[in-house]
Design an enzyme around this catalytic site. Structure first.
Site, PDB file in Angstrom:
ATOM      1  N   LYS A 129      46.953  46.025  46.837  1.00 38.45           N
ATOM      2  CA  LYS A 129      47.438  46.447  45.712  1.00 38.45           C
ATOM      3  C   LYS A 129      47.859  48.050  45.388  1.00 38.45           C
ATOM      4  CE  LYS A 129      47.541  45.161  41.206  1.00 38.45           C
ATOM      5  NZ  LYS A 129      48.243  43.968  40.973  1.00 38.45           N
ATOM      6  N   ASP A 169      53.865  45.142  39.063  1.00 40.39           N
ATOM      7  CA  ASP A 169      52.662  44.759  38.154  1.00 40.39           C
ATOM      8  C   ASP A 169      53.139  45.665  36.888  1.00 40.39           C
ATOM      9  OD1 ASP A 169      49.665  43.944  38.175  1.00 40.39           O
ATOM     10  OD2 ASP A 169      50.060  45.977  37.429  1.00 40.39           O
TER      11      ASP A 169
HETATM   12  N1  GLU Z   1      50.590  41.964  40.255  1.00 40.19           N
HETATM   13  C1  GLU Z   1      50.480  40.438  40.168  1.00 40.19           C
HETATM   14  C2  GLU Z   1      49.249  40.242  39.994  1.00 40.19           C
HETATM   15  O1  GLU Z   1      48.594  41.094  39.981  1.00 40.19           O
HETATM   16  C3  GLU Z   1      51.501  39.600  41.212  1.00 40.19           C
HETATM   17  C4  GLU Z   1      51.072  40.124  42.844  1.00 40.19           C
HETATM   18  C5  GLU Z   1      52.567  39.843  43.585  1.00 40.19           C
HETATM   19  O2  GLU Z   1      53.232  38.806  42.834  1.00 40.19           O
HETATM   20  O3  GLU Z   1      52.214  39.701  44.421  1.00 40.19           O
HETATM   21  O4  GLU Z   1      48.298  39.095  40.926  1.00 40.19           O
END
Ligand code: GLU
Length: 449
Positions: A129, A169
């Site tokens: 992340k 996100d």
């Molecule tokens: N931010 C999204 C999550 O919390 C998607 C992450 C992504 O597509 O890599 O899963």
């Protein structure tokens, strides 16, 4: 709160000692460890070689300065993060969040959650992340572009199709991904479409990715309701938030016969007993980038805007928290239970506090935790990576079909795992154990690295 297995207490103590001032990270770790007591009772080998300790420690944490110039010519400084949490199952995968509340503890909690969530999809993706404390609210397109370019100038050293694949996100949508992809491509002099997901359709994005998190959560809740011969049809639904996840949750709930009567943003919530007009929410949030208060101003009679209020005061059959972490407290949960809520599906990451989860579960409310229920977004990102790798582009129907199947499988895996470990209907336990076992098996096979 559930008791922690005594073998796992020192693990949590060590995580707390090593990560001071990071309450969200500790909260996420504690919840998973609480579920693992039953696993090590059955499979003590999982406690060998400090495997659980290793799973709680990110493989790599990158913190960097992001300098950029605003429209008035002033130099601004933000902090950038990428936490590469676990790559046992595949390249690190997970979104980037731009929000003033972002700090290393927030990104670590999200990366930790992402590791298990991604494992649950059954697709070959590790967990990571990233983000920044940059606040895009009120910034011009040109400012957002300059920020994204500066952010990517550093981030580009650490990511790659086989290394780490970021996406969006909170605060990072199609516009930001476009600017970041443009800068990455320029720096590398190479068109590596699969290095970011959530791209626009004109340059390698996947159909249904925009809709995937909200649609996926709705599918998950649909499967959960079906276990008790229930459905969305005729149900009154409250969705918090009004960003990407909330919007496509409302869309799919409507398609399945439910009526969404309220949604929110960080300033307040709107109530529309006739059902929220989704086209108007999309116009306000996706096009004009304004506050949800506008909804009531434009719609007028019959709609209410409650400034500063909590959307969980609105009685509903099904609650779908789709805004941010810890947005639904014990007090909110008690209110929802009193008002007769039957199911909760988490579209955001860790939106319910531990207290709230406990209250729902004690009251017999069906509860779908985010790391399972909101996995549709990242799963469709993995489908975008597949399309990029094969230089292909699938239809909307084909992609949504895959998403629906993946969500059904995640639901069934969580339900079966909960049953196997003696807690039928406990999707929190099921998700934590199933995700953990998947990552743990791979880590064991790869040796101590
Ligand atoms: N931010 C999204 C999550 O919390 C998607 C992450 C992504 O597509 O890599 O899963």
């Amino acid at each position: 709160m559930t008791q922690l297995d005594e073998k796992l207490e020192p693990v949590l103590d060590e995580v707390a000692r090593r990560n001071p001032g990071e309450p969200e990270f500790l909260q996420a770790v504690r919840e998973v460890l609480e579920s693992l007591g039953r696993v090590i009772a059955k499979r003590p080998e999982y406690a060998d070689d400090a495997l659980i300790e290793r799973i709680c420690e990110p493989e790599r944490q990158i913190i960097f300065r992001v300098p950029w110039i605003d429209d008035k010519g002033r130099v601004c400084i933000n902090r950038g993060f990428r936490v590469q949490f676990n790559s046992a199952l595949g390249p690190y995968k997970g979104g980037i969040r731009f929000h003033p509340s972002v700090n290393v503890g927030i990104i670590k909690f999200l990366g930790f959650e992402q590791t298990f969530k991604n494992a649950l999809t059954g697709l070959p993706i590790g967990g990571g992340k990233g983000g920044s404390d940059f606040d895009p609210k009120g910034r011009s397109d040109a400012e957002v572009m300059r920020f994204c370019q500066s952010f990517m100038t550093e981030l580009s050293r650490h990511i790659g199709v086989y290394t780490d694949v970021p996406a969006g996100d909170i605060g990072v949508g199609g516009r930001e991904i476009g600017y970041m992809f443009g800068q990455y491509k320029r720096l590398r002099n190479s068109y590596e479409a699969g290095v970011l997901t959530g791209k626009g359709l004109s340059y390698g994005g996947s159909r249904a990715r925009t809709e995937a998190t909200g649609y996926g959560n709705t599918y998950f809740v649909q499967s959960m309701l079906a276990t008790q011969d229930q459905s969305f049809d005729g149900k009154r639904v409250v969705v918090s938030g009004s960003g990407n996840v909330a919007i496509y949750t409302m869309e799919k709930v409507g398609m399945l016969g439910g009526t969404v009567v309220a949604c929110s943003d960080s300033n307040g919530y709107v109530l529309d007993e006739n059902g929220i007009d989704l086209d108007l929410v999309k116009e306000i949030k996706e096009v004009r980038r304004e506050r949800i208060a506008e909804y009531a101003r434009i719609k007028g009679t019959g709609t209410h805007y409650i400034a500063g209020g909590t959307v969980w005061d609105v009685p509903c059959d099904i609650a779908m928290p789709s805004a941010t972490q810890n947005e639904l407290t014990g007090k909110d949960a008690r209110k929802l239970v009193r008002n007769g809520v039957m199911a909760v599906g988490e579209g955001a990451n860790m939106p319910s506090t531990p207290d709230a989860i406990h209250i729902f579960q004690q009251a017999g409310v069906m509860f779908a935790p985010g790391k399972a229920a909101n996995a549709g977004g990242v799963a469709t990102s993995a489908l975008e990576m597949q399309q990029n790798a094969s230089r292909d582009s699938w239809t909307f129907e084909q992609t949504e079909q895959r998403l629906a199947t993946i969500m059904r499988n995640i639901h069934d895996t969580c339900a079966e795992t909960a049953e196997e470990y003696g807690a039928p209907g406990d999707y929190v336990l099921g998700a934590n154990i199933a995700g953990f076992v998947c990552v743990a098996e791979a880590m064991e096979a790869l040796g101590v690295i």
